[in-house]
Each structure stands twice: as structure tokens, then as C-alpha cells.
Design a protein around this motif. Structure first.
Motif, PDB file in Angstrom:
ATOM      1  N   GLY A   1      -3.758   7.447   2.256  1.00  0.00           N
ATOM      2  CA  GLY A   1      -4.341   7.366   0.922  1.00  0.00           C
ATOM      3  C   GLY A   1      -3.720   6.185   0.199  1.00  0.00           C
ATOM      4  O   GLY A   1      -3.889   5.035   0.600  1.00  0.00           O
ATOM      5  N   LYS A   2      -2.944   6.484  -0.836  1.00  0.00           N
ATOM      6  CA  LYS A   2      -2.258   5.422  -1.575  1.00  0.00           C
ATOM      7  C   LYS A   2      -0.800   5.281  -1.164  1.00  0.00           C
ATOM      8  O   LYS A   2      -0.021   4.605  -1.834  1.00  0.00           O
ATOM      9  CB  LYS A   2      -2.363   5.676  -3.081  1.00  0.00           C
ATOM     10  CG  LYS A   2      -3.787   5.567  -3.616  1.00  0.00           C
ATOM     11  CD  LYS A   2      -4.367   4.172  -3.401  1.00  0.00           C
ATOM     12  CE  LYS A   2      -5.772   4.060  -3.964  1.00  0.00           C
ATOM     13  NZ  LYS A   2      -6.376   2.737  -3.693  1.00  0.00           N
ATOM     14  N   GLY A   3      -0.415   5.935  -0.062  1.00  0.00           N
ATOM     15  CA  GLY A   3       0.943   5.757   0.460  1.00  0.00           C
ATOM     16  C   GLY A   3       2.024   6.278  -0.461  1.00  0.00           C
ATOM     17  O   GLY A   3       3.141   5.759  -0.460  1.00  0.00           O
ATOM     18  N   SER A   4       1.725   7.342  -1.233  1.00  0.00           N
ATOM     19  CA  SER A   4       2.693   7.812  -2.220  1.00  0.00           C
ATOM     20  C   SER A   4       3.782   8.707  -1.626  1.00  0.00           C
ATOM     21  O   SER A   4       4.773   8.993  -2.292  1.00  0.00           O
ATOM     22  CB  SER A   4       1.983   8.557  -3.357  1.00  0.00           C
ATOM     23  OG  SER A   4       1.232   9.638  -2.845  1.00  0.00           O
ATOM     24  N   ASN A   5       3.599   9.168  -0.396  1.00  0.00           N
ATOM     25  CA  ASN A   5       4.672   9.933   0.258  1.00  0.00           C
ATOM     26  C   ASN A   5       4.897   9.408   1.677  1.00  0.00           C
ATOM     27  O   ASN A   5       5.091  10.153   2.624  1.00  0.00           O
ATOM     28  CB  ASN A   5       4.348  11.434   0.298  1.00  0.00           C
ATOM     29  CG  ASN A   5       3.202  11.761   1.251  1.00  0.00           C
ATOM     30  OD1 ASN A   5       2.290  10.962   1.407  1.00  0.00           O
ATOM     31  ND2 ASN A   5       3.261  12.913   1.879  1.00  0.00           N
ATOM     32  N   LEU A   6       4.863   8.064   1.779  1.00  0.00           N
ATOM     33  CA  LEU A   6       4.897   7.407   3.082  1.00  0.00           C
ATOM     34  C   LEU A   6       6.009   6.367   3.151  1.00  0.00           C
ATOM     35  O   LEU A   6       6.161   5.556   2.244  1.00  0.00           O
ATOM     36  CB  LEU A   6       3.537   6.720   3.309  1.00  0.00           C
ATOM     37  CG  LEU A   6       3.277   6.069   4.665  1.00  0.00           C
ATOM     38  CD1 LEU A   6       3.228   7.105   5.774  1.00  0.00           C
ATOM     39  CD2 LEU A   6       1.955   5.294   4.618  1.00  0.00           C
ATOM     40  N   LEU A   7       6.775   6.417   4.245  1.00  0.00           N
ATOM     41  CA  LEU A   7       7.768   5.378   4.524  1.00  0.00           C
ATOM     42  C   LEU A   7       7.327   4.637   5.778  1.00  0.00           C
ATOM     43  O   LEU A   7       7.229   5.222   6.850  1.00  0.00           O
ATOM     44  CB  LEU A   7       9.154   5.990   4.736  1.00  0.00           C
ATOM     45  CG  LEU A   7      10.274   4.983   5.042  1.00  0.00           C
ATOM     46  CD1 LEU A   7      10.513   4.046   3.857  1.00  0.00           C
ATOM     47  CD2 LEU A   7      11.572   5.699   5.417  1.00  0.00           C
TER      48      LEU A   7
ATOM     49  N   HIS B   1       0.805  -1.222   0.000  1.00  0.00           N
ATOM     50  CA  HIS B   1       0.000   0.000   0.000  1.00  0.00           C
ATOM     51  C   HIS B   1       0.836   1.269   0.000  1.00  0.00           C
ATOM     52  O   HIS B   1       0.337   2.334   0.350  1.00  0.00           O
ATOM     53  CB  HIS B   1      -0.935  -0.009   1.208  1.00  0.00           C
ATOM     54  CG  HIS B   1      -1.836  -1.208   1.251  1.00  0.00           C
ATOM     55  ND1 HIS B   1      -3.002  -1.291   0.512  1.00  0.00           N
ATOM     56  CD2 HIS B   1      -1.731  -2.385   1.930  1.00  0.00           C
ATOM     57  CE1 HIS B   1      -3.575  -2.468   0.734  1.00  0.00           C
ATOM     58  NE2 HIS B   1      -2.825  -3.140   1.589  1.00  0.00           N
ATOM     59  N   THR B   2       2.109   1.159  -0.356  1.00  0.00           N
ATOM     60  CA  THR B   2       2.965   2.340  -0.464  1.00  0.00           C
ATOM     61  C   THR B   2       3.687   2.340  -1.808  1.00  0.00           C
ATOM     62  O   THR B   2       3.996   1.281  -2.352  1.00  0.00           O
ATOM     63  CB  THR B   2       4.029   2.399   0.655  1.00  0.00           C
ATOM     64  OG1 THR B   2       5.005   1.371   0.443  1.00  0.00           O
ATOM     65  CG2 THR B   2       3.406   2.222   2.025  1.00  0.00           C
ATOM     66  N   SER B   3       3.963   3.535  -2.318  1.00  0.00           N
ATOM     67  CA  SER B   3       4.670   3.628  -3.598  1.00  0.00           C
ATOM     68  C   SER B   3       6.127   3.198  -3.463  1.00  0.00           C
ATOM     69  O   SER B   3       6.768   2.867  -4.460  1.00  0.00           O
ATOM     70  CB  SER B   3       4.595   5.057  -4.145  1.00  0.00           C
ATOM     71  OG  SER B   3       5.159   5.969  -3.232  1.00  0.00           O
ATOM     72  N   TYR B   4       6.650   3.176  -2.220  1.00  0.00           N
ATOM     73  CA  TYR B   4       8.009   2.700  -1.984  1.00  0.00           C
ATOM     74  C   TYR B   4       8.102   1.178  -2.089  1.00  0.00           C
ATOM     75  O   TYR B   4       9.179   0.612  -2.208  1.00  0.00           O
ATOM     76  CB  TYR B   4       8.480   3.130  -0.597  1.00  0.00           C
ATOM     77  CG  TYR B   4       9.546   4.186  -0.588  1.00  0.00           C
ATOM     78  CD1 TYR B   4      10.630   4.144  -1.470  1.00  0.00           C
ATOM     79  CD2 TYR B   4       9.492   5.244   0.311  1.00  0.00           C
ATOM     80  CE1 TYR B   4      11.610   5.120  -1.457  1.00  0.00           C
ATOM     81  CE2 TYR B   4      10.464   6.229   0.328  1.00  0.00           C
ATOM     82  CZ  TYR B   4      11.520   6.161  -0.559  1.00  0.00           C
ATOM     83  OH  TYR B   4      12.490   7.131  -0.547  1.00  0.00           O
TER      84      TYR B   4
END
Length: 303
Positions: free
Chosen positions: A66-72, A27-30
């Protein structure tokens, strides 16, 4: 009280999906992160309100993403519940004037940009290529160096746990570079944007120019969280990092991008600890060289 009781209560709720021990890397972009005790998707406002009430009653910490796009997310995951917004929060309604769009916080920003294009409405061209949800974009006032979503917002609807629905006009909120003055304990439910009519060809051309610039200057198609640090006043973080010779600096599977130095990418095997180590190293080097205390744009969960 606790996670088990919360899971049992949430499992029987209408408009609510809940799973245990969900891998947050999904669930994260990373593509990084351990497991959450609970992963809860709320498909309606009433579902969200009831879910938050259950978690509060059972004393289970929770966070909304949200979509975890700025999440670590930490390698050990998150001891609590991760809550996301589902079906009802992805709706679009175009106003009678034809120039305003009301959109749910769970909708993808990319879909909003395309919706505006399809209706010949200009203003969101700068947002093409920015990942994540509308709610996430609002909470960090997402945008480019010169344009941001807050400038287009007419109205924001939030939910304050324990109190209910709240409405904010644009001028009720302090908007800044990568910041939004909404209370941090409130959940964005929907926003209304004011756009301007324009020809679809003109809008599409602006979008293509913006997307071409992003593709040229940012590492597209490789796992990252976007820009890691906010730019200090009148400075470019990317240029500062590059001047320190840190392009290509790596720790494990995490590396400072050789395309844009303010991006730290996952080369495929990075752990959250790898990324955190690179962030810490860059932060320290910039402070040592320039005396500047960089502020992270990336959000941390579980650390």
C-alpha cells in the motif's frame, strides 16, 4: 524470460504504469529502502490481473504494497516487482441504506475516516491518525488497543492470482489482534463497512480525543513504521521495553523513541540495517528479561 521482458510487456498495457529501479524509500513511511527491479501501479482490476499474469509468466517475484506505512525495505532493495493499486481502487460508494460504505483497497485510510465524518457515520473514529491504505489496514486488522477495522467489515472482495475474484463475508474471516485470516496469496480489492449514523459534532469530538491521545503518546511527524512489535497477551510491549531501559537506544540513525518505546524512529540518516539491528537488540533483551518471544508487527521486504 525475466525482468526486461516483463518491463516491455507491462509498458504497453492500458491502465498500467511501470518504472525500473524505483527507490522504495520514496514509498515507505520509514523513508528507507533500496531499489525494486520494477515498480508497477495498476489502475484497474483488468490491469492488475494482466500484470500478475505477465510477472508469473516471466518468473519475476512480486509483492503488493500500500503506502508502506508498516514496511521496512532492505538497503539492497527488492529483486522483483513491487505492485501497487491505483485509480480504480480508490473509489467510494455509499450504500442505499446510507450506513454502508464500499471502498477500494488503494484508498487512503485517512480519506475513509474523513468520508465517514462528512456523511455523519460513526465507527471509524479510532482510526484517525493511522497511516496507510484501506487494503493494508484490512490485512493487519489495524486499530487501537480496543477497536479495529475488522469489527466493522461486512464484506471483502479479493483477487486470487490464476483463479479470479473471491468474496468473503465478515464471518468467513478469522479476525484477531493485528491479524486477518484472509489467504496470504490473495489481494484485497475492496471492502464494505457497516457504520452507524451519529451527529458530526459527536464524531468529530471522538476523533479529536483519539488524535490528541495519539499525539501525546506516539512520535508523530518523524519517520517510523508505527508499532514495531505486537503486544503479548495482557502486556504492553512499550512498557516492557521501557522497563528494560531501552528508550533512546540507538544504532546509526535508528532510535527507540523516547515518547513510545514500541516505536523505532528514523532520525534522518537511518539505514534498514540500523533499524533491523535495533529491532534485533530489543527482541533479544525482552526475551532475556521476560522470556517473551516478541512478534513483529512491521513487515520486512528484501531481507
Amino acid at each position: 524470460m525475466g525482468v526486461f521482458n516483463a518491463f516491455m510487456s507491462l509498458s504497453g498495457m492500458i491502465d498500467t504504469d511501470v518504472t525500473e529501479q524505483e527507490k522504495l524509500a520514496r514509498h515507505t513511511s520509514y523513508r528507507i529502502g533500496g531499489k525494486a527491479d520494477l515498480f508497477v501501479t495498476c489502475h484497474s482490476y483488468h490491469s492488475l490481473r494482466r500484470a500478475i499474469e505477465v510477472l508469473a509468466r516471466e518468473q519475476v517475484p512480486w509483492v503488493i504494497i500500500g503506502k508502506g506505512s508498516n514496511l521496512l525495505v532492505a538497503d539492497d532493495g527488492y529483486r522483483g516487482a513491487v505492485v501497487t493499486l491505483g485509480t480504480e481502487f480508490s473509489r467510494f460508494v455509499v450504500g442505499e441504506d446510507g450506513c454502508t460504505i464500499t471502498v477500494g483497497a488503494g484508498a487512503m485510510l485517512a480519506r475513509l475516516v474523513n468520508e465517514a465524518l462528512s456523511r455523519g457515520l460513526s465507527g471509524l473514529e479510532f482510526a484517525v491518525g493511522i497511516p496507510g491504505t484501506v487494503g493494508g489496514a484490512v490485512s493487519m486488522n489495524a486499530g487501537s488497543r480496543t477497536d479495529w477495522i475488522g469489527s466493522l467489515i461486512e464484506d471483502v472482495v479479493t483477487y486470487k492470482p490464476g483463479e479470479g475474484i473471491r468474496h468473503y463475508a465478515h464471518d468467513d474471516i478469522v479476525w484477531g489482534y493485528r491479524t486477518c485470516g484472509l489467504p496470504r496469496d490473495e489481494i484485497v480489492l475492496e471492502i464494505t463497512l457497516s457504520l452507524k449514523p451519529a451527529s458530526k459534532d459527536e464524531i468529530r469530538a471522538k476523533m479529536e480525543r483519539s488524535l490528541t491521545r495519539r499525539r501525546r503518546t506516539q512520535p508523530m511527524g518523524v519517520p517510523s513504521c508505527g508499532s514495531v512489535f505486537r503486544n503479548p497477551p495482557n502486556r504492553s510491549v512499550g512498557a516492557m521495553i521501557e522497563e528494560c531501559g531501552l528508550k533512546g537506544f540507538s544504532q546509526g540513525g535508528a532510535e527507540v523513541s523516547d515518547i513510545h518505546a514500541n516505536f523505532i524512529v528514523n532520525k534522518g540518516t537511518a539505514t534498514a540495517a540500523d533499524v533491523a539491528a535495533v529491532i534485533q537488540h530489543v527482541h533479544g533483551k525482552i526475551k532475556e528479561t521476560y522470556g517473551v518471544e516478541l512478534q513483529p508487527e512491521v513487515k520486512f521486504l528484501g531481507f
